[in-house]
Design a protein around this motif. Structure first.
Motif, mmCIF file in Angstrom:
data_model
loop_
_atom_site.group_PDB
_atom_site.id
_atom_site.type_symbol
_atom_site.label_atom_id
_atom_site.label_comp_id
_atom_site.label_asym_id
_atom_site.label_seq_id
_atom_site.Cartn_x
_atom_site.Cartn_y
_atom_site.Cartn_z
ATOM 1 N N ASN A 1 59.419 -23.176 43.661
ATOM 2 C CA ASN A 1 60.210 -21.956 43.587
ATOM 3 C C ASN A 1 60.803 -21.706 42.214
ATOM 4 N N LEU A 2 60.743 -22.703 41.315
ATOM 5 C CA LEU A 2 61.263 -22.542 39.953
ATOM 6 C C LEU A 2 60.171 -22.159 38.958
ATOM 7 N N GLN A 3 58.938 -21.965 39.417
ATOM 8 C CA GLN A 3 57.796 -21.863 38.510
ATOM 9 C C GLN A 3 57.274 -20.447 38.298
ATOM 10 N N MET A 4 57.954 -19.435 38.796
ATOM 11 C CA MET A 4 57.340 -18.114 38.842
ATOM 12 C C MET A 4 57.187 -17.436 37.483
ATOM 13 N N ALA A 5 57.798 -17.951 36.440
ATOM 14 C CA ALA A 5 57.627 -17.354 35.112
ATOM 15 C C ALA A 5 56.468 -17.973 34.354
ATOM 16 N N ALA A 6 55.821 -18.960 34.950
ATOM 17 C CA ALA A 6 54.702 -19.635 34.287
ATOM 18 C C ALA A 6 53.477 -19.560 35.179
ATOM 19 N N GLY A 7 52.312 -19.662 34.557
ATOM 20 C CA GLY A 7 51.084 -19.654 35.356
ATOM 21 C C GLY A 7 49.991 -20.413 34.656
ATOM 22 N N PRO A 8 49.057 -20.973 35.386
ATOM 23 C CA PRO A 8 47.971 -21.715 34.768
ATOM 24 C C PRO A 8 47.099 -20.762 33.948
ATOM 25 N N PRO A 9 46.600 -21.207 32.797
ATOM 26 C CA PRO A 9 46.714 -22.580 32.273
ATOM 27 C C PRO A 9 47.894 -22.752 31.344
ATOM 28 N N GLY A 10 49.031 -22.187 31.683
ATOM 29 C CA GLY A 10 50.210 -22.264 30.830
ATOM 30 C C GLY A 10 51.002 -23.525 31.031
ATOM 31 N N ASP A 11 52.280 -23.378 31.374
ATOM 32 C CA ASP A 11 53.160 -24.531 31.451
ATOM 33 C C ASP A 11 52.785 -25.512 32.549
ATOM 34 N N TRP A 12 51.861 -25.146 33.422
ATOM 35 C CA TRP A 12 51.499 -26.062 34.494
ATOM 36 C C TRP A 12 50.623 -27.204 33.999
ATOM 37 N N THR A 13 50.191 -27.163 32.749
ATOM 38 C CA THR A 13 49.518 -28.331 32.183
ATOM 39 C C THR A 13 50.558 -29.438 32.046
ATOM 40 N N HIS A 14 50.198 -30.671 32.357
ATOM 41 C CA HIS A 14 51.211 -31.662 32.676
ATOM 42 C C HIS A 14 51.571 -32.609 31.522
ATOM 43 N N VAL A 15 51.163 -33.859 31.551
ATOM 44 C CA VAL A 15 51.707 -34.809 30.586
ATOM 45 C C VAL A 15 50.687 -35.283 29.560
ATOM 46 N N ASN A 16 49.522 -34.649 29.483
ATOM 47 C CA ASN A 16 48.576 -35.096 28.469
ATOM 48 C C ASN A 16 49.204 -34.961 27.082
ATOM 49 N N SER A 17 48.904 -35.906 26.222
ATOM 50 C CA SER A 17 49.454 -36.071 24.872
ATOM 51 C C SER A 17 50.875 -36.608 24.869
ATOM 52 N N GLY A 18 51.428 -36.979 26.030
ATOM 53 C CA GLY A 18 52.732 -37.637 26.067
ATOM 54 C C GLY A 18 52.656 -39.040 25.500
ATOM 55 N N MET A 19 53.807 -39.554 25.079
ATOM 56 C CA MET A 19 53.907 -40.945 24.614
ATOM 57 C C MET A 19 54.779 -41.708 25.606
ATOM 58 N N PHE A 20 54.377 -42.957 25.906
ATOM 59 C CA PHE A 20 55.049 -43.726 26.946
ATOM 60 C C PHE A 20 55.405 -45.117 26.432
ATOM 61 N N HIS A 21 56.635 -45.530 26.731
ATOM 62 C CA HIS A 21 57.066 -46.884 26.402
ATOM 63 C C HIS A 21 56.232 -47.881 27.202
#
Length: 308
Positions: free
Chosen positions: A165-185
């Motif tokens: 319900n918080l996602q209505m201002a975004a749409g694929p392939p926009g902000d719904w792309t997830h954690v690729n290119s993230g850095m992890f401890h």
């Protein structure tokens, strides 16, 4: 402390794109960066591309005997890396020069406290306790095959599977792309494991991080350009967003979230490489020796690069 970092690039039959991804990763301004390409059983010219970089002191090429999928290729990178942190780039990713350095500075910041204005008890932490940053994400830009430029900004989209319900201002392939290119401890993988063997592996891993109470930090700048080609998983008919396989994987991920809402239980995903055959390693000195086959552990870089 500025942590050491391994950039893991899983790849399969993308020899035409791989050199620019490797060059961009090796050209990062962070001085303690290792670039590890995991060739997931490619049958094109990928072996030749890896051979060009075999003598580079910060590069290691890993070759798998058969294709095991992106999730397992990432798990190979986690198991073989020796650094304090790990980030994952695709073979069509072009990180901006300071991308890894800026993420590493955040993940190495040991002076972050749990501010008492937030409900830290939900994550099992006490207010004003010291926090270890588990994941550092950045915004990036996506260039689609038709030339359209899309900005991927990670804000409320991080919880799209929890609060749609918080996602209505975004749409694929926009902000719904997830954690690729993230850095992890590195400790994150000890606590919650690696990637689940599915094509929604980034989404599932991101959700598990959230459910386990790992701390995210988002750098609000575009630090990577992704050039999406017709051969990418999200555009291929068998694995696009509406394919039966991806729909089934997405349903499985949603079921995990629903179970967490009921039980608050998080199940780690152990990294199991028993079915993975590593047939080549161009620089064993940059790898965790316990994760390498015995016949590859003590080879000199020049010899290791020629493993068939």
């Amino acid at each position: 402390m500025l942590p050491s970092v391994t950039v893991v690039i899983p790849t399969f039959n993308r020899a035409h794109l791989l050199p620019q991804a490797i060059d961009a990763a090796l050209g990062q301004s962070h001085p303690d960066t290792t670039v590890m390409v995991v060739d997931d059983g490619s049958t094109d010219g990928t072996t030749g591309v890896l051979a060009r970089y075999a003598e580079h002191p910060r590069f290691v090429g890993i070759r798998l005997g058969t294709n095991v999928g992106t999730a397992q290729a990432k798990n190979v990178g986690i198991a073989l890396s020796r650094t304090d942190a790990v980030t994952f780039h695709d073979s069509d990713d072009l990180p901006h020069r300071d991308k890894v350095l800026r993420q590493a500075r955040v993940i190495g910041n040991e002076g972050v406290d749990a501010h008492p204005c937030l409900n830290w008890e939900m994550t099992g932490r006490a207010p004003e306790s010291r926090i270890q940053i588990g994941a550092v994400l950045t915004h990036h830009e996506l260039i689609l095959p038709d030339g359209t430029r899309v900005e991927i900004r990670r804000t409320l989209s991080l919880v799209d599977d929890f609060f749609p319900n918080l996602q209505m201002a975004a749409g694929p392939p926009g902000d719904w792309t997830h954690v690729n290119s993230g850095m992890f401890h590195r400790d994150v993988f000890t606590r919650i494991g690696g990637f689940s063997d599915c094509i929604e592996e980034d989404r599932e891993f991101r959700n598990r991080l959230i459910m386990a109470g790992e701390v995210f930090w988002v750098i609000p700048d575009i630090l990577l350009t992704k050039i999406e080609s017709a051969g990418s998983l999200t555009l291929a008919a068998a694995t696009d967003y509406d394919s039966p396989r991806r729909v089934a994987d997405r349903r499985r991920v949603w079921d995990q979230v629903e179970n967490w809402f009921r039980t608050r239980e998080v199940t780690a995903v152990p990294i199991d490489l028993s079915a993975v055959r590593i047939v080549g390693c161009s620089n064993p000195a940059l790898c965790n020796p316990s994760a390498l086959p015995s016949e590859l552990r003590n080879l000199q870089p020049s010899a290791a690069g020629r493993i068939a």
